[in-house]
Design a protein around this motif. Structure first.
Motif, PDB file in Angstrom:
ATOM      1  N   ARG A  29       0.814  -1.214   0.000  1.00 26.32           N
ATOM      2  CA  ARG A  29       0.000   0.000   0.000  1.00 26.32           C
ATOM      3  C   ARG A  29       0.850   1.268   0.000  1.00 26.32           C
ATOM      4  O   ARG A  29       0.589   2.201  -0.748  1.00 26.32           O
ATOM      5  CB  ARG A  29      -0.913  -0.005   1.233  1.00 26.32           C
ATOM      6  N   ASP A  30       1.891   1.300   0.831  1.00 22.37           N
ATOM      7  CA  ASP A  30       2.640   2.543   1.041  1.00 22.37           C
ATOM      8  C   ASP A  30       3.853   2.682   0.125  1.00 22.37           C
ATOM      9  O   ASP A  30       4.270   3.805  -0.173  1.00 22.37           O
ATOM     10  CB  ASP A  30       3.098   2.647   2.493  1.00 22.37           C
ATOM     11  N   PHE A  31       4.434   1.574  -0.300  1.00 22.05           N
ATOM     12  CA  PHE A  31       5.580   1.638  -1.194  1.00 22.05           C
ATOM     13  C   PHE A  31       5.146   1.521  -2.650  1.00 22.05           C
ATOM     14  O   PHE A  31       5.850   1.961  -3.557  1.00 22.05           O
ATOM     15  CB  PHE A  31       6.578   0.530  -0.859  1.00 22.05           C
ATOM     16  N   GLY A  32       4.000   0.882  -2.864  1.00 17.37           N
ATOM     17  CA  GLY A  32       3.491   0.772  -4.221  1.00 17.37           C
ATOM     18  C   GLY A  32       3.941  -0.465  -4.962  1.00 17.37           C
ATOM     19  O   GLY A  32       3.664  -0.619  -6.151  1.00 17.37           O
ATOM     20  N   MET A  33       4.633  -1.382  -4.265  1.00 19.48           N
ATOM     21  CA  MET A  33       5.109  -2.606  -4.901  1.00 19.48           C
ATOM     22  C   MET A  33       4.755  -3.779  -3.997  1.00 19.48           C
ATOM     23  O   MET A  33       5.108  -3.796  -2.817  1.00 19.48           O
ATOM     24  CB  MET A  33       6.622  -2.548  -5.139  1.00 19.48           C
ATOM     25  N   ALA A  34       4.065  -4.768  -4.560  1.00 17.58           N
ATOM     26  CA  ALA A  34       3.611  -5.898  -3.760  1.00 17.58           C
ATOM     27  C   ALA A  34       4.740  -6.863  -3.429  1.00 17.58           C
ATOM     28  O   ALA A  34       4.680  -7.590  -2.439  1.00 17.58           O
ATOM     29  CB  ALA A  34       2.497  -6.643  -4.496  1.00 17.58           C
ATOM     30  N   ARG A  35       5.793  -6.881  -4.256  1.00 17.39           N
ATOM     31  CA  ARG A  35       6.899  -7.813  -4.036  1.00 17.39           C
ATOM     32  C   ARG A  35       8.218  -7.053  -4.079  1.00 17.39           C
ATOM     33  O   ARG A  35       8.771  -6.819  -5.153  1.00 17.39           O
ATOM     34  CB  ARG A  35       6.883  -8.918  -5.088  1.00 17.39           C
ATOM     35  N   MET A  36       8.700  -6.679  -2.929  1.00 20.89           N
ATOM     36  CA  MET A  36       9.987  -5.999  -2.827  1.00 20.89           C
ATOM     37  C   MET A  36      11.034  -7.024  -2.408  1.00 20.89           C
ATOM     38  O   MET A  36      10.939  -7.600  -1.315  1.00 20.89           O
ATOM     39  CB  MET A  36       9.914  -4.875  -1.798  1.00 20.89           C
ATOM     40  N   PRO A  37      12.034  -7.305  -3.260  1.00 17.48           N
ATOM     41  CA  PRO A  37      12.989  -8.374  -2.945  1.00 17.48           C
ATOM     42  C   PRO A  37      13.662  -8.247  -1.590  1.00 17.48           C
ATOM     43  O   PRO A  37      13.827  -9.247  -0.883  1.00 17.48           O
ATOM     44  CB  PRO A  37      14.007  -8.274  -4.095  1.00 17.48           C
ATOM     45  N   LEU A  38      14.049  -7.020  -1.206  1.00 16.94           N
ATOM     46  CA  LEU A  38      14.708  -6.884   0.097  1.00 16.94           C
ATOM     47  C   LEU A  38      13.825  -7.421   1.208  1.00 16.94           C
ATOM     48  O   LEU A  38      14.250  -8.236   2.035  1.00 16.94           O
ATOM     49  CB  LEU A  38      15.053  -5.430   0.403  1.00 16.94           C
ATOM     50  N   PHE A  39      12.582  -6.983   1.255  1.00 16.57           N
ATOM     51  CA  PHE A  39      11.724  -7.360   2.367  1.00 16.57           C
ATOM     52  C   PHE A  39      11.327  -8.825   2.287  1.00 16.57           C
ATOM     53  O   PHE A  39      11.163  -9.489   3.313  1.00 16.57           O
ATOM     54  CB  PHE A  39      10.522  -6.424   2.433  1.00 16.57           C
ATOM     55  N   MET A  40      11.228  -9.356   1.093  1.00 15.99           N
ATOM     56  CA  MET A  40      10.938 -10.785   0.978  1.00 15.99           C
ATOM     57  C   MET A  40      12.120 -11.614   1.477  1.00 15.99           C
ATOM     58  O   MET A  40      11.944 -12.637   2.132  1.00 15.99           O
ATOM     59  CB  MET A  40      10.574 -11.128  -0.452  1.00 15.99           C
ATOM     60  N   THR A  41      13.345 -11.150   1.216  1.00 19.40           N
ATOM     61  CA  THR A  41      14.499 -11.934   1.657  1.00 19.40           C
ATOM     62  C   THR A  41      14.696 -11.859   3.165  1.00 19.40           C
ATOM     63  O   THR A  41      15.346 -12.730   3.749  1.00 19.40           O
ATOM     64  CB  THR A  41      15.774 -11.486   0.910  1.00 19.40           C
ATOM     65  N   LEU A  42      14.115 -10.852   3.822  1.00 16.99           N
ATOM     66  CA  LEU A  42      14.157 -10.778   5.283  1.00 16.99           C
ATOM     67  C   LEU A  42      13.024 -11.559   5.944  1.00 16.99           C
ATOM     68  O   LEU A  42      13.031 -11.747   7.158  1.00 16.99           O
ATOM     69  CB  LEU A  42      14.066  -9.323   5.743  1.00 16.99           C
ATOM     70  N   SER A  43      12.062 -12.051   5.155  1.00 14.38           N
ATOM     71  CA  SER A  43      10.838 -12.622   5.709  1.00 14.38           C
ATOM     72  C   SER A  43      11.045 -13.851   6.591  1.00 14.38           C
ATOM     73  O   SER A  43      10.204 -14.102   7.475  1.00 14.38           O
ATOM     74  CB  SER A  43       9.849 -12.943   4.585  1.00 14.38           C
ATOM     75  N   PRO A  44      12.110 -14.654   6.444  1.00 13.43           N
ATOM     76  CA  PRO A  44      12.284 -15.758   7.392  1.00 13.43           C
ATOM     77  C   PRO A  44      12.480 -15.299   8.839  1.00 13.43           C
ATOM     78  O   PRO A  44      12.300 -16.095   9.763  1.00 13.43           O
ATOM     79  CB  PRO A  44      13.538 -16.473   6.863  1.00 13.43           C
ATOM     80  N   ALA A  45      12.865 -14.038   9.035  1.00 12.26           N
ATOM     81  CA  ALA A  45      13.033 -13.474  10.380  1.00 12.26           C
ATOM     82  C   ALA A  45      12.033 -12.330  10.534  1.00 12.26           C
ATOM     83  O   ALA A  45      12.362 -11.163  10.281  1.00 12.26           O
ATOM     84  CB  ALA A  45      14.458 -12.985  10.581  1.00 12.26           C
ATOM     85  N   PRO A  46      10.795 -12.606  10.923  1.00 14.28           N
ATOM     86  CA  PRO A  46       9.748 -11.571  10.931  1.00 14.28           C
ATOM     87  C   PRO A  46      10.082 -10.353  11.781  1.00 14.28           C
ATOM     88  O   PRO A  46       9.646  -9.243  11.463  1.00 14.28           O
ATOM     89  CB  PRO A  46       8.527 -12.318  11.486  1.00 14.28           C
ATOM     90  N   ASP A  47      10.849 -10.528  12.875  1.00 21.93           N
ATOM     91  CA  ASP A  47      11.198  -9.391  13.714  1.00 21.93           C
ATOM     92  C   ASP A  47      12.129  -8.431  12.980  1.00 21.93           C
ATOM     93  O   ASP A  47      11.948  -7.206  13.026  1.00 21.93           O
ATOM     94  CB  ASP A  47      11.832  -9.864  15.021  1.00 21.93           C
ATOM     95  N   VAL A  48      13.112  -8.980  12.270  1.00 17.89           N
ATOM     96  CA  VAL A  48      14.019  -8.141  11.487  1.00 17.89           C
ATOM     97  C   VAL A  48      13.265  -7.494  10.325  1.00 17.89           C
ATOM     98  O   VAL A  48      13.456  -6.307  10.019  1.00 17.89           O
ATOM     99  CB  VAL A  48      15.219  -8.963  10.966  1.00 17.89           C
ATOM    100  N   LEU A  49      12.394  -8.260   9.689  1.00 16.50           N
ATOM    101  CA  LEU A  49      11.582  -7.727   8.595  1.00 16.50           C
ATOM    102  C   LEU A  49      10.767  -6.523   9.057  1.00 16.50           C
ATOM    103  O   LEU A  49      10.798  -5.451   8.431  1.00 16.50           O
ATOM    104  CB  LEU A  49      10.645  -8.820   8.075  1.00 16.50           C
ATOM    105  N   ALA A  50      10.021  -6.664  10.154  1.00 15.64           N
ATOM    106  CA  ALA A  50       9.123  -5.598  10.595  1.00 15.64           C
ATOM    107  C   ALA A  50       9.890  -4.359  11.019  1.00 15.64           C
ATOM    108  O   ALA A  50       9.496  -3.228  10.692  1.00 15.64           O
ATOM    109  CB  ALA A  50       8.254  -6.105  11.743  1.00 15.64           C
ATOM    110  N   SER A  51      10.993  -4.539  11.747  1.00 12.07           N
ATOM    111  CA  SER A  51      11.728  -3.363  12.209  1.00 12.07           C
ATOM    112  C   SER A  51      12.450  -2.668  11.053  1.00 12.07           C
ATOM    113  O   SER A  51      12.556  -1.433  11.045  1.00 12.07           O
ATOM    114  CB  SER A  51      12.701  -3.741  13.326  1.00 12.07           C
TER     115      SER A  51
END
Length: 339
Positions: A29-51
């Motif tokens: 919603r806020d970045f305008g891209m549903a699949r951002m590689p950086l955030f997807m690659t952080l997804s195995p660690a949800p705490d690191v992803l969210a922060s």
């Protein structure tokens, strides 16, 4: 089909649940891209992803400082850190603000013609080597400092975990493609986002001390969470290994390490010489993430796995630890100069 992911299998958007799904939704919603590689690659660690998402949103996307000015800072830090993926991404986002000439000037590493942008670009490219206050009105300082520090962290994660290509076959290197990408994102990028909306994603996560430069702002709150969550990666290193990494980064002058010798050397003069052999692969990954993330290799990750490194989440957290230790070192110098 080739993907940009090097060592981590991301959580697919359709399979995401809980905190990961919430981050993906807000990011789209806020970045305008549903699949951002950086955030997807952080997804195995949800705490690191969210922060990580929270510091990016609350510094770069929200607030009162002009978005184009903050994109100049993001691109300048990325250039200094030799992160072509992020340089390309923020060239596209500069196009999205409508600053087409500025976008291509910064992409070439040249000084912008506008004096304000030129000062910000010079400041951003020097944040690792010179502790100076951001050249902006005091009320915008937290956003600019936050953006610079966010990208010192993000560049390190991107360079460690992704290839250099934002688009397949390096299409982002085409000025036409960058311009078209910017136009596609223009409506989202030019919206004024309310501050603080990423903070509910941090519920239940550890939080450190809010930095003085960000006191009373959502940016500061987000950084307190990032410092704490990334810092928890210290549990993946033994005490001697942790001390060796911290000491090497504390002694770092902000410049890119030499290819031979220096702290990354495996010899007797290297920073990890006193670390037990079994712990060296993990310590080396953390130190590479801090000082030269673009030099993380398949062999480095394989050696870590052979020494007992197992999950994708552990790899993300170990690299995040190295990245945040570097951010602490840079932040300390900037904090001295920031009112």
């Amino acid at each position: 089909m080739p993907t940009p992911y090097r060592y981590v299998t991301p959580v697919p958007r359709k399979a995401a649940t809980g905190r990961v799904a919430e981050v993906y939704d807000q990011l789209a919603r806020d970045f305008g891209m549903a699949r951002m590689p950086l955030f997807m690659t952080l997804s195995p660690a949800p705490d690191v992803l969210a922060s990580t998402w929270a510091v990016l949103r609350e510094s770069l996307l929200a607030g009162q400082a002009p978005r184009a000015a903050k994109e100049v800072v993001a691109a300048g830090v990325s250039l200094a850190n030799k992160c072509p993926f992020c340089v390309d991404a923020h060239t596209v986002l500069l196009h999205a603000t409508g600053e087409h000439r500025l976008a291509e000037t910064v992409a070439r590493g040249e000084t912008p013609s506008d004096p304000e942008h030129a000062r910000l670009f010079a400041w951003a490219t020097g944040t690792a080597t010179a502790g100076q206050a951001p050249p902006c009105p005091p009320e915008q300082a937290a956003e600019h400092v936050g953006t610079a520090l966010a990208f010192h962290f993000i560049n390190r994660m991107v360079s460690s975990l992704l290839t250099g290509d934002l688009l397949p076959a390096g299409l982002q290197r085409s000025r036409l493609v960058r311009g078209l990408g910017g136009r596609a994102l223009a409506r989202t990028v030019r919206r004024r986002l309310p501050r603080g909306e990423a903070l509910p994603l941090l519920r239940g996560l550890p939080s450190g001390r809010v930095p003085a430069w960000g006191a009373g702002t959502p940016v500061g709150t987000a950084f307190a969470a990032l410092h704490a969550t990334a810092g928890e990666g210290a549990s993946l290193l033994g005490g001697t290994a942790r001390e060796a990494v911290v000491e090497a980064v504390a002694a770092w002058d902000g410049a890119h390490p030499a290819l031979s010798g220096g702290p990354l050397s495996g010899g007797p003069s290297g920073a990890l010489a006193e670390v037990a052999p079994a712990e060296r692969p993990a310590a080396r990954l953390a130190l590479l993430a801090a000082l030269a993330p673009y030099r993380v290799t398949d062999a480095d990750v394989a050696a870590w796995r052979e020494a007992g490194g197992r999950s994708d989440a552990d790899l993300v957290r170990l690299l995040a630890l190295g990245a945040v230790i570097a951010v602490w070192r840079i932040e300390a110098a900037l904090a001295v100069a920031t009112p």
